[in-house]
Design a protein around this motif. Sequence first.
Motif, PDB file in Angstrom:
ATOM      1  N   SER A 153       0.855  -1.192   0.000  1.00  0.00           N
ATOM      2  CA  SER A 153       0.000   0.000   0.000  1.00  0.00           C
ATOM      3  C   SER A 153       0.884   1.232   0.000  1.00  0.00           C
ATOM      4  O   SER A 153       1.924   1.260   0.661  1.00  0.00           O
ATOM      5  CB  SER A 153      -0.914   0.027   1.218  1.00  0.00           C
ATOM      6  N   GLU A 154       0.464   2.245  -0.747  1.00  0.00           N
ATOM      7  CA  GLU A 154       1.177   3.517  -0.844  1.00  0.00           C
ATOM      8  C   GLU A 154       0.153   4.641  -0.901  1.00  0.00           C
ATOM      9  O   GLU A 154      -0.987   4.421  -1.285  1.00  0.00           O
ATOM     10  CB  GLU A 154       2.010   3.600  -2.134  1.00  0.00           C
ATOM     11  N   ILE A 155       0.604   5.836  -0.559  1.00  0.00           N
ATOM     12  CA  ILE A 155      -0.230   7.023  -0.742  1.00  0.00           C
ATOM     13  C   ILE A 155       0.438   7.882  -1.802  1.00  0.00           C
ATOM     14  O   ILE A 155       1.580   8.308  -1.632  1.00  0.00           O
ATOM     15  CB  ILE A 155      -0.401   7.809   0.570  1.00  0.00           C
ATOM     16  N   TRP A 156      -0.269   8.098  -2.887  1.00  0.00           N
ATOM     17  CA  TRP A 156       0.216   8.954  -3.977  1.00  0.00           C
ATOM     18  C   TRP A 156      -0.413  10.331  -3.808  1.00  0.00           C
ATOM     19  O   TRP A 156      -1.640  10.456  -3.762  1.00  0.00           O
ATOM     20  CB  TRP A 156      -0.171   8.372  -5.331  1.00  0.00           C
ATOM     21  N   THR A 157       0.419  11.356  -3.715  1.00  0.00           N
ATOM     22  CA  THR A 157      -0.055  12.724  -3.566  1.00  0.00           C
ATOM     23  C   THR A 157       0.026  13.420  -4.919  1.00  0.00           C
ATOM     24  O   THR A 157       1.079  13.441  -5.554  1.00  0.00           O
ATOM     25  CB  THR A 157       0.795  13.485  -2.537  1.00  0.00           C
ATOM     26  N   PHE A 158      -1.097  13.970  -5.358  1.00  0.00           N
ATOM     27  CA  PHE A 158      -1.178  14.721  -6.611  1.00  0.00           C
ATOM     28  C   PHE A 158      -1.394  16.186  -6.296  1.00  0.00           C
ATOM     29  O   PHE A 158      -2.184  16.523  -5.419  1.00  0.00           O
ATOM     30  CB  PHE A 158      -2.353  14.223  -7.465  1.00  0.00           C
ATOM     31  N   ARG A 159      -0.721  17.056  -7.019  1.00  0.00           N
ATOM     32  CA  ARG A 159      -0.919  18.505  -6.893  1.00  0.00           C
ATOM     33  C   ARG A 159      -1.419  19.041  -8.232  1.00  0.00           C
ATOM     34  O   ARG A 159      -0.960  18.607  -9.284  1.00  0.00           O
ATOM     35  CB  ARG A 159       0.384  19.198  -6.523  1.00  0.00           C
ATOM     36  N   ARG A 166      -0.624  16.354 -11.001  1.00  0.00           N
ATOM     37  CA  ARG A 166       0.661  15.678 -11.213  1.00  0.00           C
ATOM     38  C   ARG A 166       1.116  15.028  -9.907  1.00  0.00           C
ATOM     39  O   ARG A 166       0.873  15.570  -8.827  1.00  0.00           O
ATOM     40  CB  ARG A 166       1.716  16.671 -11.675  1.00  0.00           C
ATOM     41  N   VAL A 167       1.821  13.922 -10.020  1.00  0.00           N
ATOM     42  CA  VAL A 167       2.326  13.226  -8.841  1.00  0.00           C
ATOM     43  C   VAL A 167       3.405  14.095  -8.194  1.00  0.00           C
ATOM     44  O   VAL A 167       4.373  14.476  -8.839  1.00  0.00           O
ATOM     45  CB  VAL A 167       2.907  11.841  -9.209  1.00  0.00           C
ATOM     46  N   ALA A 168       3.218  14.398  -6.912  1.00  0.00           N
ATOM     47  CA  ALA A 168       4.164  15.234  -6.178  1.00  0.00           C
ATOM     48  C   ALA A 168       4.939  14.427  -5.134  1.00  0.00           C
ATOM     49  O   ALA A 168       6.014  14.853  -4.700  1.00  0.00           O
ATOM     50  CB  ALA A 168       3.432  16.383  -5.489  1.00  0.00           C
TER      51      ALA A 168
END
Length: 174
Positions: A153-159, A166-168
Amino acid sequence: MRRLFDSIVTLLFVFVSLGIMIWRKVRDWLTGRRKRALSDTLPLDAETAARFENAFYQIETAWPSNDLSNVADLMTPHFQHQQQRILNRYQRHHKHNQLESIAIVSTELLLPEKPNRQDILVTAQMRDYFTDERQTATVNDQRREAAYIERFSEIWTFRLIDGQYRVAHINQSL
């Protein structure tokens, strides 16, 4: 001599006790953070799910090539530069991070939503291993065979930048 020994034992006991207390506090904090992250979620809407899946598969597929220039438009410039530095280091050591059998198991949007930012919790699975171009094909095949398809499991942060998410950042510490 006896007092010196007693003092050393006492100090050792204090340091070990402090280490255990600190370790437990950190463990409890990380466990609590993980529980909070997993409890405050919503299902992704169709548009966000499609955008996320596209970014996830393209970035993960590009990773083994040690070159993220083809997917740079999916990431913030800072994140792309950061990830490319990791890949350049692999290249200097003649390594290639191989990712196979990549599949998304589930996705959820983390709350609270912040303006111009989305955090997506993804559970996925893949086979992840390293090959070394200096090694024989047999050695690299053995490395592949030793690696199992694992779930993570991962947390992908998008801005939101110039109208595009976009992936930040990718938090892999879950």
